[in-house]
Design an enzyme around this catalytic site. Structure first.
Site, PDB file in Angstrom:
ATOM      1  CG  ASP A 290      -0.305  -0.156   2.465  1.00 18.60           C
ATOM      2  OD1 ASP A 290       0.709   0.472   2.608  1.00 18.60           O
ATOM      3  OD2 ASP A 290      -0.728  -0.976   3.331  1.00 18.60           O
TER       4      ASP A 290
ATOM      5  CE  LYS B  63      -8.702   8.408  -1.152  1.00 20.97           C
ATOM      6  NZ  LYS B  63      -8.793   9.621  -0.626  1.00 20.97           N
TER       7      LYS B  63
ATOM      8  CG  MET C 283      -2.964   7.622  11.900  1.00 23.82           C
ATOM      9  SD  MET C 283      -1.949   8.085  10.677  1.00 23.82           S
ATOM     10  CE  MET C 283      -3.460   8.637   9.304  1.00 23.82           C
TER      11      MET C 283
END
Length: 515
Positions: A36, A58, A173
């Site tokens: 990814d 994505k 995050m």
């Protein structure tokens, strides 16, 4: 069909050199790699010829692939008997869902191995000059998820226990929730003046660090337009940044440099850029692959089956060595059957590739081309002998013709073929977004090749696209080719060498790097 095996590999936080040796081994051995966006694309350069790539991040027409779908892909590929490497950013078991993937594999009876990676929770602060522990400031650290909405955060995190449980708190995050996180920490006992740092895209050319306190960090994030992904560090260790900041002080920090040399030749330039803190992006216009079709495989198989008949085994490139070995593996041949052959190599890189697999070339030319190799072999060449030449489909004919003139039968096999490079959509996006600051050219052919590749990728005006970057040319002839292509040359060293080119790039960047 026997089941394959899956390696769940941590790719590290972004800098491709932070992967572990075991992780790199898993990339090199796999038949399929599933990756990814958090794994550096430069790690894919280590794949063996013919390895399949499956991207699960994505894409423009979809959000990040759901975890259930990724699990299904891993299971399906392994059930086909393939060796699969699942490459994940950071460490697969630190908020990386590695445990979920391992459970899915266990349910299907598929063998797996977890290969830990360097977690961003520790590495990213270190690259910002912040040690997460310090003898005088913090003897413990907590790693906490911040990637949830406030309601879920409050369900998952016992703020009354977490806030003061350890000296340093690291949130992975959580930029979008920074105000809520800061308020909860203050509410549960952390002083408003507690230092806090947010490090975005740590260990890469895009690394940016924002420092504040729990009381003012939300306003600073909004004012700076600071966006995820980022690692958040809370605690007195943040004050060490003023003394220990190192990565952001390197001469080429923040510079992403496009390297247009062929992949086999790009290593030296890329390494020099890395040593100065830049991020090289290799984008050659051509790539190599295994020849396709039954006829090609049959011809190679026939040549390898006659291993004992060759008096010479001649390699003219590193790719020739790599693909020759891959064909031996694919066709079940044993290299020891070539015991009669005298091994020769063109150039030190080719010789080094042979030595890495335990083969010492008997002939090395003083000049690094086919004619020089033949001169070094003359005393060992006799009429009636046979020589096997594992090469690419575009190899020059001068060597086999010269061997024939000496009465030697050359057997040429195209163990790889050269095709226009595909993919690279992420690099096109970087060019369009201004994410590449400098593009390098080391010959007139690299100019022509890059312009051609961009046109093949659908770019109508390559010169306009490249006009957003600074062009670095190795010398006058290359600069002339660049200007002919409509490019303005910003950097040209006084000497046409790689070292001089890198020095000129560093001098240019020193005057223009963002503060």
């Amino acid at each position: 069909m026997s089941k394959g095996k899956v390696y769940l590999v941590g790719a590290g936080p972004g800098d491709p050199k932070l992967i572990t040796l075991r992780g790199l081994e898993c990339i090199r051995m796999c038949d399929v790699i599933v990756y990814d966006r958090l794994a550096s694309p430069r790690l894919l350069m280590h794949l063996k010829p013919g390895a399949e790539r499956i991207y699960v991040g994505k894409l423009p027409d979809r959000h990040t692939m759901k975890q259930e779908e990724i699990n299904r892909i891993l299971v399906e590929q392994a059930l086909q008997g393939k060796i699969v490497t699942r490459l994940k950013g950071g460490d697969p078991t630190v908020f990386g869902r590695g445990g979920e993937e391992a459970e899915a594999l266990r349910r299907e009876g598929i063998e797996f191995e977890i290969v830990p990676g360097v977690t961003s929770a520790v590495a990213v602060p270190a690259y910002a000059g912040i040690p997460v522990t310090h003898r005088d400031l913090a003897s413990s650290v907590s790693i906490i998820t911040g990637h949830e909405n406030p309601e879920k955060l409050d369900e998952l995190i016992r703020w009354d226990r977490v806030t003061n449980a350890t000296g340093t708190l690291v949130f992975l995050m959580g930029v979008a929730r920074i105000g809520h996180i800061a308020r909860q920490l203050i509410r549960h006992g952390r002083p408003p003046g507690t230092p806090i740092a947010l490090i975005r895209w740590g260990t890469t050319a895009d690394q940016r660090t924002l420092v504040g306190t729990l009381a003012d960090i939300e306003d600073k994030v909004k004012a700076a337009g600071f966006e995820p992904p980022a690692v958040i560090v809370v605690g007195d260790v943040v004050r060490q940044r003023d003394k220990l900041m190192w990565y952001e002080k390197r001469p080429l920090f923040g510079a992403r440099v496009l390297v247009t040399r062929a992949q086999a030749q790009a290593g030296t330039l890329s390494q020099r850029i890395e040593e100065l803190g830049g991020e090289p992006i290799e984008y050659p216009a051509i790539e190599t692959r295994m020849p396709e079709g039954e006829a090609a495989e049959a011809a190679i198989g026939e040549a390898l089956a006659a291993a004992e008949t060759y008096d010479h085994l001649i390699f003219t490139s590193v790719n020739g060595v790599r693909y020759f070995l891959e064909w031996l593996r694919r066709l079940g041949q044993d290299i020891r059957r070539f015991h009669r052959a005298r091994i020769a190599a063109v150039g030190p890189k080719t010789a080094e590739a042979l030595r890495e697999i335990g083969l010492a070339p008997a002939a090395l030319p003083e000049t690094f081309h086919a004619e020089g190799l033949l001169d070094s072999m003359r005393e060992a060449v006799r009429p009636g002998q046979r020589a096997l030449l594992p090469r690419g489909d575009l190899a020059r004919k001068s060597l086999p013709e010269a061997l024939r003139a000496l009465g030697v039968e050359p057997v040429e096999i195209d163990v790889y073929e050269t095709v226009p490079a595909g993919g690279g959509e992420d690099i096109l996006d970087l060019l369009r977004e201004g994410g590449i600051q400098i593009v390098t050219f080391t010959s007139a052919s690299t100019v022509r090749n890059l312009i051609g590749r961009l046109r093949n990728a659908g770019v109508d005006d390559p010169a306009e696209l490249l006009g957003r970057t600074a062009v670095a040319s190795i010398g006058p002839l290359t600069s002339a080719a660049a200007r002919e292509a409509g490019l303005a040359v910003a950097i040209e060293p006084p000497e046409s060498t790689i070292d001089a080119l890198v020095a000129a790039i560093a001098a240019y960047w020193a005057e223009r790097r963002p503060v």
